[in-house]
Write a protein that holds these residues in place. Structure first.
Motif, PDB file in Angstrom:
ATOM      1  N   VAL A   1    -107.774 -54.521 -41.917  1.00  0.00           N
ATOM      2  CA  VAL A   1    -106.511 -54.698 -42.633  1.00  0.00           C
ATOM      3  C   VAL A   1    -105.609 -53.497 -42.384  1.00  0.00           C
ATOM      4  O   VAL A   1    -105.833 -52.431 -42.960  1.00  0.00           O
ATOM      5  CB  VAL A   1    -106.774 -54.872 -44.147  1.00  0.00           C
ATOM      6  CG1 VAL A   1    -105.482 -55.146 -44.889  1.00  0.00           C
ATOM      7  CG2 VAL A   1    -107.762 -56.008 -44.379  1.00  0.00           C
ATOM      8  N   PRO A   2    -104.611 -53.649 -41.510  1.00  0.00           N
ATOM      9  CA  PRO A   2    -103.766 -52.498 -41.171  1.00  0.00           C
ATOM     10  C   PRO A   2    -102.568 -52.317 -42.106  1.00  0.00           C
ATOM     11  O   PRO A   2    -101.675 -51.535 -41.805  1.00  0.00           O
ATOM     12  CB  PRO A   2    -103.294 -52.830 -39.751  1.00  0.00           C
ATOM     13  CG  PRO A   2    -103.277 -54.320 -39.697  1.00  0.00           C
ATOM     14  CD  PRO A   2    -104.249 -54.833 -40.724  1.00  0.00           C
ATOM     15  N   VAL A   3    -102.522 -53.073 -43.222  1.00  0.00           N
ATOM     16  CA  VAL A   3    -101.378 -52.957 -44.139  1.00  0.00           C
ATOM     17  C   VAL A   3    -101.845 -52.506 -45.519  1.00  0.00           C
ATOM     18  O   VAL A   3    -103.032 -52.577 -45.839  1.00  0.00           O
ATOM     19  CB  VAL A   3    -100.590 -54.288 -44.247  1.00  0.00           C
ATOM     20  CG1 VAL A   3    -100.073 -54.718 -42.889  1.00  0.00           C
ATOM     21  CG2 VAL A   3    -101.452 -55.392 -44.846  1.00  0.00           C
ATOM     22  N   SER A   4    -100.893 -52.051 -46.342  1.00  0.00           N
ATOM     23  CA  SER A   4    -101.221 -51.523 -47.668  1.00  0.00           C
ATOM     24  C   SER A   4    -101.540 -52.651 -48.648  1.00  0.00           C
ATOM     25  O   SER A   4    -101.121 -53.785 -48.435  1.00  0.00           O
ATOM     26  CB  SER A   4    -100.035 -50.717 -48.202  1.00  0.00           C
ATOM     27  OG  SER A   4     -98.947 -51.594 -48.435  1.00  0.00           O
ATOM     28  N   PRO A   5    -102.269 -52.333 -49.735  1.00  0.00           N
ATOM     29  CA  PRO A   5    -102.542 -53.352 -50.760  1.00  0.00           C
ATOM     30  C   PRO A   5    -101.258 -53.984 -51.295  1.00  0.00           C
ATOM     31  O   PRO A   5    -101.219 -55.181 -51.561  1.00  0.00           O
ATOM     32  CB  PRO A   5    -103.252 -52.556 -51.859  1.00  0.00           C
ATOM     33  CG  PRO A   5    -103.886 -51.416 -51.149  1.00  0.00           C
ATOM     34  CD  PRO A   5    -102.959 -51.071 -50.019  1.00  0.00           C
ATOM     35  N   ALA A   6    -100.190 -53.183 -51.431  1.00  0.00           N
ATOM     36  CA  ALA A   6     -98.922 -53.729 -51.927  1.00  0.00           C
ATOM     37  C   ALA A   6     -98.397 -54.801 -50.979  1.00  0.00           C
ATOM     38  O   ALA A   6     -97.895 -55.849 -51.403  1.00  0.00           O
ATOM     39  CB  ALA A   6     -97.897 -52.613 -52.077  1.00  0.00           C
ATOM     40  N   MET A   7     -98.532 -54.561 -49.674  1.00  0.00           N
ATOM     41  CA  MET A   7     -98.048 -55.546 -48.697  1.00  0.00           C
ATOM     42  C   MET A   7     -98.897 -56.812 -48.728  1.00  0.00           C
ATOM     43  O   MET A   7     -98.388 -57.917 -48.536  1.00  0.00           O
ATOM     44  CB  MET A   7     -98.007 -54.938 -47.296  1.00  0.00           C
ATOM     45  CG  MET A   7     -96.790 -54.049 -47.099  1.00  0.00           C
ATOM     46  SD  MET A   7     -96.921 -53.039 -45.627  1.00  0.00           S
ATOM     47  CE  MET A   7     -96.572 -54.243 -44.352  1.00  0.00           C
ATOM     48  N   ILE A   8    -100.197 -56.659 -48.973  1.00  0.00           N
ATOM     49  CA  ILE A   8    -101.059 -57.846 -49.088  1.00  0.00           C
ATOM     50  C   ILE A   8    -100.621 -58.680 -50.286  1.00  0.00           C
ATOM     51  O   ILE A   8    -100.486 -59.908 -50.205  1.00  0.00           O
ATOM     52  CB  ILE A   8    -102.538 -57.439 -49.255  1.00  0.00           C
ATOM     53  CG1 ILE A   8    -103.031 -56.703 -48.011  1.00  0.00           C
ATOM     54  CG2 ILE A   8    -103.410 -58.672 -49.509  1.00  0.00           C
ATOM     55  CD1 ILE A   8    -104.429 -56.149 -48.166  1.00  0.00           C
ATOM     56  N   ALA A   9    -100.366 -57.987 -51.412  1.00  0.00           N
ATOM     57  CA  ALA A   9    -100.002 -58.697 -52.643  1.00  0.00           C
ATOM     58  C   ALA A   9     -98.637 -59.366 -52.503  1.00  0.00           C
ATOM     59  O   ALA A   9     -98.479 -60.558 -52.818  1.00  0.00           O
ATOM     60  CB  ALA A   9    -100.009 -57.724 -53.822  1.00  0.00           C
TER      61      ALA A   9
END
Lengths: 143, 143
Positions: free
Chosen positions: A79-87
């Motif tokens: 997962v190359p993105v931040s938790p905020a971006m996932i959410a």
């Protein structure tokens, strides 16, 4: 991050994805659309429909375990993105798929092969906005 | 029997997702990153899946009925409207932001990664939001 080009594994995996969709049509006469199946489980409207959807999802969730049993390694999830971006991305995905009545599996695989006019429009639209989003995030904003 | 069949169907689909690389957001985002670390593998996933569904669906539809249901059900809407295009556009933006789509994230749950749980909860929130707004809009029309 750079990822390895895997044409054979990807094509083989694609064949199995297609086979799953065909098996669902053969057995239950239904389109394999992940968003529809997921929301059918979350917002239960029909108990008759709930059973097979729950069984299908259970089978899907068991798949990485099967891969582990056969190959000894779990499928890669980087997962190359931040938790905020996932959410944030997840909320937009859920809203958009619900509004547009489909996602990669429903419009992309099932709809295109049925030559559905709606899917023939939806797929190029979401492919384009996905590519634009990645371009803006990575090359304009530089995240 | 129907539920065992659905479970095995999910297992086939999920294994395809796992093997293909679709559940790896790094790979998915690289597919869209034509201007950067481009990885064209996912075109092979789509190709493989479409070959099977395009032929398989047509073979299945020669039957009068599915194995465990009375009839084949496929969406027959053909209206290209704002909801379809707007929904697909949003879906792509979310997909390009998070790197997961629902059909890949459901099997990815089996890897036990918390990011997958976060994504699917967010998808549920987005889908519920759209349902809530849709119900609200309908009520206003009636009033």
């Amino acid at each position: 991050m750079v990822t390895e080009f895997t044409p054979f594994a990807s094509f083989g995996g694609g064949l199995a994805i297609g086979l799953g969709a065909v098996l669902l049509m053969l057995g239950l006469g239904r389109i394999l659309g992940a968003t529809g199946i997921l929301s059918g489980l979350l917002f239960v409207e029909d108990r008759e429909e709930f059973g097979w959807r729950a069984a299908l999802v259970t089978g899907m969730v068991l798949a990485p375990g099967l891969v582990f049993l056969v190959t000894g390694t779990l499928p890669e999830v980087n997962v190359p993105v931040s938790p905020a971006m996932i959410a944030i991305g997840g909320v937009i995905v859920g809203f958009g798929a619900s509004l547009g009545s489909g996602c990669t599996s429903g419009h992309g695989v099932c709809g295109l092969s049925r030559l559905s006019a709606r899917s023939l429009v939806a797929v190029p639209v979401f492919m384009t906005t996905a590519a634009l989003t990645v371009f803006i995030i990575r090359h304009v904003i530089g995240a | 029997m129907k539920h065992i069949y659905a479970l095995l169907t999910g297992l086939v689909f999920g294994t395809g997702i796992a093997v293909s690389g679709m559940m790896d957001p790094a790979k998915v985002l690289n597919f869209f990153d034509v201007a950067g670390s481009w990885d064209p593998s996912l075109a092979f996933v789509m190709g493989g899946a479409l070959v099977v569904t395009f032929i398989g669906y047509r073979l299945v539809w020669r039957r009068n009925a599915p194995l465990f249901a009375t009839e084949f059900q496929a969406p027959n809407a053909s209206v290209i409207d704002r909801n379809l295009i707007g929904g697909a556009a949003l879906f792509g933006i979310g997909w390009g932001t998070a790197g997961f789509c629902p059909g890949a994230a459901i099997p990815a749950l089996g890897t036990g990664r918390w990011e997958v749980v976060l994504f699917l909860v967010a998808v549920g929130v987005g889908s519920g939001l759209r349902r809530g707004l849709g119900a609200l809009a309908k009520r206003q029309v009636i009033l």
